[in-house]
Design an enzyme around this catalytic site. Structure first.
Site, PDB file in Angstrom:
ATOM      1  N   CYS A 177      47.464  34.099  52.987  1.00 39.10           N
ATOM      2  CA  CYS A 177      46.745  34.433  51.755  1.00 39.10           C
ATOM      3  C   CYS A 177      45.295  33.944  51.811  1.00 39.10           C
ATOM      4  O   CYS A 177      45.039  32.754  52.008  1.00 39.10           O
ATOM      5  CB  CYS A 177      47.476  33.809  50.559  1.00 39.10           C
ATOM      6  SG  CYS A 177      46.582  33.966  49.001  1.00 39.10           S
ATOM      7  N   CYS A 183      44.603  31.203  49.219  1.00 42.82           N
ATOM      8  CA  CYS A 183      45.163  29.910  49.634  1.00 42.82           C
ATOM      9  C   CYS A 183      44.240  29.253  50.667  1.00 42.82           C
ATOM     10  O   CYS A 183      44.017  28.042  50.635  1.00 42.82           O
ATOM     11  CB  CYS A 183      46.565  30.078  50.222  1.00 42.82           C
ATOM     12  SG  CYS A 183      47.866  30.393  49.009  1.00 42.82           S
ATOM     13  N   ASP A 242      32.593  35.337  43.200  1.00 41.41           N
ATOM     14  CA  ASP A 242      33.155  36.526  43.843  1.00 41.41           C
ATOM     15  C   ASP A 242      32.136  37.062  44.845  1.00 41.41           C
ATOM     16  O   ASP A 242      30.943  37.121  44.555  1.00 41.41           O
ATOM     17  CB  ASP A 242      33.469  37.585  42.780  1.00 41.41           C
ATOM     18  CG  ASP A 242      34.335  38.699  43.305  1.00 41.41           C
ATOM     19  OD1 ASP A 242      33.871  39.437  44.215  1.00 41.41           O
ATOM     20  OD2 ASP A 242      35.462  38.848  42.817  1.00 41.41           O
ATOM     21  N   HIS A 266      50.250  28.712  45.423  1.00 40.01           N
ATOM     22  CA  HIS A 266      50.361  30.162  45.576  1.00 40.01           C
ATOM     23  C   HIS A 266      51.338  30.711  44.542  1.00 40.01           C
ATOM     24  O   HIS A 266      52.532  30.428  44.570  1.00 40.01           O
ATOM     25  CB  HIS A 266      50.822  30.546  46.981  1.00 40.01           C
ATOM     26  CG  HIS A 266      50.843  32.023  47.184  1.00 40.01           C
ATOM     27  ND1 HIS A 266      49.715  32.750  47.476  1.00 40.01           N
ATOM     28  CD2 HIS A 266      51.839  32.927  47.083  1.00 40.01           C
ATOM     29  CE1 HIS A 266      50.020  34.023  47.559  1.00 40.01           C
ATOM     30  NE2 HIS A 266      51.312  34.162  47.328  1.00 40.01           N
ATOM     31  N   ASN A 280      44.577  40.867  36.733  1.00 41.09           N
ATOM     32  CA  ASN A 280      45.289  42.111  36.977  1.00 41.09           C
ATOM     33  C   ASN A 280      46.664  41.769  37.549  1.00 41.09           C
ATOM     34  O   ASN A 280      46.779  40.873  38.381  1.00 41.09           O
ATOM     35  CB  ASN A 280      44.517  42.989  37.968  1.00 41.09           C
ATOM     36  CG  ASN A 280      43.124  43.311  37.477  1.00 41.09           C
ATOM     37  OD1 ASN A 280      42.933  43.638  36.318  1.00 41.09           O
ATOM     38  ND2 ASN A 280      42.139  43.191  38.357  1.00 41.09           N
ATOM     39  N   HIS A 302      47.526  36.800  44.840  1.00 35.81           N
ATOM     40  CA  HIS A 302      47.466  35.377  44.495  1.00 35.81           C
ATOM     41  C   HIS A 302      46.845  35.390  43.105  1.00 35.81           C
ATOM     42  O   HIS A 302      45.779  35.985  42.921  1.00 35.81           O
ATOM     43  CB  HIS A 302      46.593  34.612  45.488  1.00 35.81           C
ATOM     44  CG  HIS A 302      46.503  33.145  45.229  1.00 35.81           C
ATOM     45  ND1 HIS A 302      46.923  32.226  46.175  1.00 35.81           N
ATOM     46  CD2 HIS A 302      46.046  32.426  44.178  1.00 35.81           C
ATOM     47  CE1 HIS A 302      46.722  30.997  45.690  1.00 35.81           C
ATOM     48  NE2 HIS A 302      46.179  31.114  44.477  1.00 35.81           N
ATOM     49  N   HIS A 358      44.744  35.231  40.093  1.00 39.70           N
ATOM     50  CA  HIS A 358      43.327  34.927  39.932  1.00 39.70           C
ATOM     51  C   HIS A 358      42.817  35.582  38.663  1.00 39.70           C
ATOM     52  O   HIS A 358      43.289  36.623  38.245  1.00 39.70           O
ATOM     53  CB  HIS A 358      42.499  35.347  41.148  1.00 39.70           C
ATOM     54  CG  HIS A 358      42.577  36.795  41.505  1.00 39.70           C
ATOM     55  ND1 HIS A 358      43.686  37.377  42.101  1.00 39.70           N
ATOM     56  CD2 HIS A 358      41.679  37.794  41.347  1.00 39.70           C
ATOM     57  CE1 HIS A 358      43.453  38.663  42.307  1.00 39.70           C
ATOM     58  NE2 HIS A 358      42.243  38.950  41.854  1.00 39.70           N
ATOM     59  N   HIS A 417      39.228  36.727  36.679  1.00 37.22           N
ATOM     60  CA  HIS A 417      37.818  37.070  36.841  1.00 37.22           C
ATOM     61  C   HIS A 417      37.086  36.635  35.577  1.00 37.22           C
ATOM     62  O   HIS A 417      37.423  37.085  34.482  1.00 37.22           O
ATOM     63  CB  HIS A 417      37.649  38.584  36.989  1.00 37.22           C
ATOM     64  CG  HIS A 417      38.349  39.172  38.167  1.00 37.22           C
ATOM     65  ND1 HIS A 417      37.701  39.451  39.346  1.00 37.22           N
ATOM     66  CD2 HIS A 417      39.644  39.548  38.324  1.00 37.22           C
ATOM     67  CE1 HIS A 417      38.571  39.978  40.189  1.00 37.22           C
ATOM     68  NE2 HIS A 417      39.768  40.047  39.589  1.00 37.22           N
TER      69      HIS A 417
END
Length: 116
Positions: free
Chosen positions: A6, A9, A32, A48, A89, A100, A102, A104
């Site tokens: 990942c 990770c 990003d 994870h 998402n 993984h 996350h 935004h």
């Protein structure tokens, strides 16, 4: 727990460089590489977890850390007064590309609704 394949990770373990903006025992926040707004920061758990669909009662402190870090970063980025968006998402149809968890943090421009 981490997944050796990942990318997030690997960023959390500092095996891949990233512009880290905030870190705690449970989370990491970094810029990003393909920003969709003037401010675009990713906030991830160090553990994870594939997506929000896998979150359990045990993840409450991690989710609180992410929320608090997002609010802090919005202030430090200067978008706290004009507005910002925090989005995750879940699954491919929602646009999840990295499996993984996350979030935004987006800001610095007018956001549209509906988003997509």
């Amino acid at each position: 727990m981490s997944d050796t394949s990942c990318i997030f990770c690997k960023i959390a373990a500092r095996e891949i460089p990233a512009e880290i903006l905030r870190e705690s025992d449970r989370i990491v926040a970094f810029r990003d590489l393909n920003p969709q707004a003037p401010t675009h920061i990713l906030l991830i758990p160090k553990e994870h977890v594939a997506s929000l669909a896998e979150v359990t009662d045990d993840h409450g402190a991690m989710l609180a850390d992410i929320s608090q870090a997002a609010a802090h970063l919005a202030r430090t980025e200067g978008i706290d007064q004009t507005g910002w968006r925090l989005v995750t998402n879940v699954g491919p149809d929602a646009g999840q590309a990295v499996f993984h968890l996350h979030f935004h943090l987006l800001g610095g421009r007018k956001m549209l609704w509906p988003p997509g």
